[in-house]
Scaffold this motif. Structure first.
Motif, short mmCIF file in Angstrom:
data_model
loop_
_atom_site.label_atom_id
_atom_site.label_comp_id
_atom_site.label_asym_id
_atom_site.label_seq_id
_atom_site.Cartn_x
_atom_site.Cartn_y
_atom_site.Cartn_z
N LEU A 160 0.80 -1.29 -0.03
CA LEU A 160 -0.05 0.14 0.08
C LEU A 160 0.81 1.23 0.01
N ASP A 161 0.20 2.08 -0.62
CA ASP A 161 0.86 3.63 -0.45
C ASP A 161 -0.04 4.44 0.68
N SER A 162 0.55 4.73 1.78
CA SER A 162 0.10 5.34 2.89
C SER A 162 0.13 6.97 2.76
N GLU A 163 0.83 7.46 1.57
CA GLU A 163 1.04 9.05 1.11
C GLU A 163 0.26 9.15 -0.09
N ASP A 164 -1.05 8.50 -0.05
CA ASP A 164 -2.23 8.59 -1.32
C ASP A 164 -3.04 9.86 -1.12
N ARG A 204 1.01 11.39 11.08
CA ARG A 204 1.24 10.10 11.72
C ARG A 204 0.59 9.13 11.33
N ILE A 205 -0.62 9.35 10.40
CA ILE A 205 -1.16 8.00 10.05
C ILE A 205 -1.66 7.94 8.56
N GLY A 206 -1.16 9.16 7.78
CA GLY A 206 -1.37 8.81 6.29
C GLY A 206 -2.61 8.95 5.76
N ALA A 207 -2.95 8.54 4.58
CA ALA A 207 -4.15 8.29 3.97
C ALA A 207 -4.20 7.53 2.85
N MET A 208 -5.34 6.95 2.30
CA MET A 208 -5.50 6.12 1.23
C MET A 208 -6.67 6.62 0.56
N GLY A 209 -6.66 6.85 -0.82
CA GLY A 209 -7.57 7.36 -1.77
C GLY A 209 -8.31 6.38 -2.16
N THR A 210 -9.48 6.95 -2.65
CA THR A 210 -10.56 5.80 -3.50
C THR A 210 -10.17 4.85 -4.22
N GLU A 211 -9.33 5.51 -5.34
CA GLU A 211 -8.71 4.68 -6.36
C GLU A 211 -7.86 3.63 -5.89
N ARG A 227 -3.87 -18.93 0.45
CA ARG A 227 -3.26 -19.32 1.98
C ARG A 227 -3.17 -18.21 2.76
N TRP A 228 -2.82 -16.88 2.60
CA TRP A 228 -2.84 -15.89 3.52
C TRP A 228 -2.26 -14.69 2.55
N THR A 229 -2.70 -13.57 3.47
CA THR A 229 -2.78 -12.35 2.85
C THR A 229 -1.77 -11.31 3.68
N PHE A 230 -0.80 -10.68 3.13
CA PHE A 230 -0.22 -9.76 4.09
C PHE A 230 -0.35 -8.34 3.46
N VAL A 231 -0.51 -7.52 4.35
CA VAL A 231 -0.71 -6.00 3.83
C VAL A 231 0.19 -5.19 4.53
N LEU A 232 0.92 -4.70 3.63
CA LEU A 232 2.30 -3.68 4.13
C LEU A 232 1.96 -2.28 3.68
N MET A 233 2.42 -1.62 4.67
CA MET A 233 2.30 -0.13 4.30
C MET A 233 3.34 0.40 5.21
N HIS A 234 3.65 1.88 4.87
CA HIS A 234 4.63 2.90 5.82
C HIS A 234 3.95 3.10 7.16
N LYS A 235 2.90 4.19 6.97
CA LYS A 235 2.23 4.80 8.06
C LYS A 235 1.00 3.75 8.53
N PRO A 236 0.50 3.87 9.53
CA PRO A 236 -0.57 2.78 10.18
C PRO A 236 -2.05 3.55 9.93
N LEU A 237 -2.20 3.08 8.52
CA LEU A 237 -3.61 3.39 8.22
C LEU A 237 -4.53 3.02 8.89
N MET A 239 -5.16 3.15 12.02
CA MET A 239 -5.30 4.14 13.31
C MET A 239 -6.10 5.15 12.69
N ARG A 240 -6.24 5.43 11.49
CA ARG A 240 -7.05 6.57 10.88
C ARG A 240 -8.55 5.94 10.91
N GLU A 241 -9.57 6.73 11.28
CA GLU A 241 -11.00 6.04 11.52
C GLU A 241 -11.91 6.36 10.51
N ASP A 242 -11.44 7.39 9.38
CA ASP A 242 -12.52 7.61 8.40
C ASP A 242 -12.31 7.22 7.16
N SER A 243 -13.09 7.51 6.19
CA SER A 243 -12.85 6.71 5.01
C SER A 243 -11.62 6.63 4.28
N LYS A 244 -10.74 7.25 4.71
CA LYS A 244 -9.26 7.39 4.02
C LYS A 244 -8.29 6.50 4.86
#
Length: 324
Positions: A160-164, A204-211, A227-237, A239-244
């Motif tokens: 993931l790109d947490s600077e989105d 601190r927590i970045g953002a992820m856009g709709t696209e 078998r399993w899914t790994f989700v990697l990102m830089h900032k802890p998205l 921790m952000r509670e809105d749609s981003k």
């Protein structure tokens, strides 16, 4: 054929069969010994004949404030540990500039050291790597997409790109960051904790856009039975509670096994969230707070068996044959 010729042929055939049996025995029984009776000084002679698992490595933050020599040492250690491939969670260069020559210099330095790895390496951007629109363009020209996915042995990796942010919002953050740094450096009057940048949630927590969200939702829909899914990102998205934040993607992940890993805080932590493992890695060369006992340099190894077995190795405990 006379008797003598027939006997020689039989002996030759017997020799071939015996040789083949010995070769087959060596293949089927790699453990051999000379003890023929009595007790033996081992606990079992049953070994795992084939390995269906694989292991991958992860490095954490090199920057804000890279300490010289740490990452190069990590590359050497990873080569000794020999994972199948290595992932990153961003902040690979100092960045924070629109100067393409400086960016090229920094990325050349990072990639030159990374090229010493004996296995594939997967880039992922952090706030130091994707600070402004110019750095986005530089990244895309050099590394391609800012967010992507791949599969290995039926294990799915979401990078993931947490600077989105929108370009306008990215420039607001970039300019506020520049002013905050000037205050820290003493070039402008003010208090860092009172700056606009300090109070921006993206710091601190970045953002992820709709696209990006729709992209990964489509990926999950396409691969429902991995078998399993790994989700990697830089900032802890997460921790952000809105749609981003990560919440909408966590909803799409519901019902499958997954693990979330990020960096950014330069301090190690672990928790259970939604019944899954969420880890924030420490550093692999980035700046550290001396008062933080969980701010340490490490590399992580994940052995993907029926479930992931995660091992975090402090770099100061990985020694070569000379104890170095």
């Amino acid at each position: 054929m006379n008797f003598k010729s027939n006997a020689l042929s039989c002996l030759l055939l017997l020799s071939i069969v015996q040789t083949a049996c010995k070769k087959q025995e060596a293949i089927q029984a790699p453990f051999r010994h000379s003890i023929t009776e009595g007790p033996v000084p081992w606990t079992s002679d049953q070994f795992e004949e084939t390995e269906e698992d694989f292991t991958f490595g992860i490095i954490s933050d090199l920057n804000g404030g890279e300490r010289e020599g740490v990452y190069s040492k990590a590359v050497t250690q990873l080569n000794r540990l020999d994972p199948t491939f290595v992932l990153s969670v961003g902040d690979l260069i100092d960045g924070g500039t629109e100067d393409s020559l400086q960016l090229a210099k920094e990325w050349d330095s990072f990639d030159r050291r990374t090229a010493q790895l004996n296995m594939p390496f997967f880039h992922l951007g952090g706030n130091h790597d994707l600070t402004n629109p110019a750095m986005r363009v530089f990244w895309e020209n050099r590394f391609g997409p800012r967010y992507y996915h791949f599969l290995y042995e039926d294990v799915l990796f979401l990078m993931l790109d947490s600077e989105d942010y929108t370009e306008a919002r990215m420039m607001e953050i970039y300019q506020a960051r520049d002013s905050a740094i000037r205050i820290i450096d003493g070039d402008l009057p003010g208090i860092y904790e009172e700056t606009t940048y300090y109070h921006m949630p993206e710091r601190r927590i970045g953002a992820m856009g709709t696209e990006q969200l729709e992209y990964f939702k489509a990926v999950l829909k396409e691969h429902p039975q991995v078998r399993w899914t790994f989700v990697l990102m830089h900032k802890p998205l997460w921790m952000r509670e809105d749609s981003k934040g990560l919440g909408p993607l966590e909803d799409a992940l519901a019902g499958r096994n997954y693990t979330v890993i990020n960096g950014h805080f330069h301090s190690f932590s672990y928790r259970k969230r939604k019944g899954m493992d969420y880890s924030i890695l420490g550093t692999t060369g980035g700046s550290q707070n001396p008062a933080d006992s969980l701010a340490f340099d490490h590399i992580s190894l994940v052995r993907m068996d029926s479930i992931p077995v995660v091992t975090h190795l402090r770099m100061d405990g990985i020694l070569n044959e000379k104890g170095l």
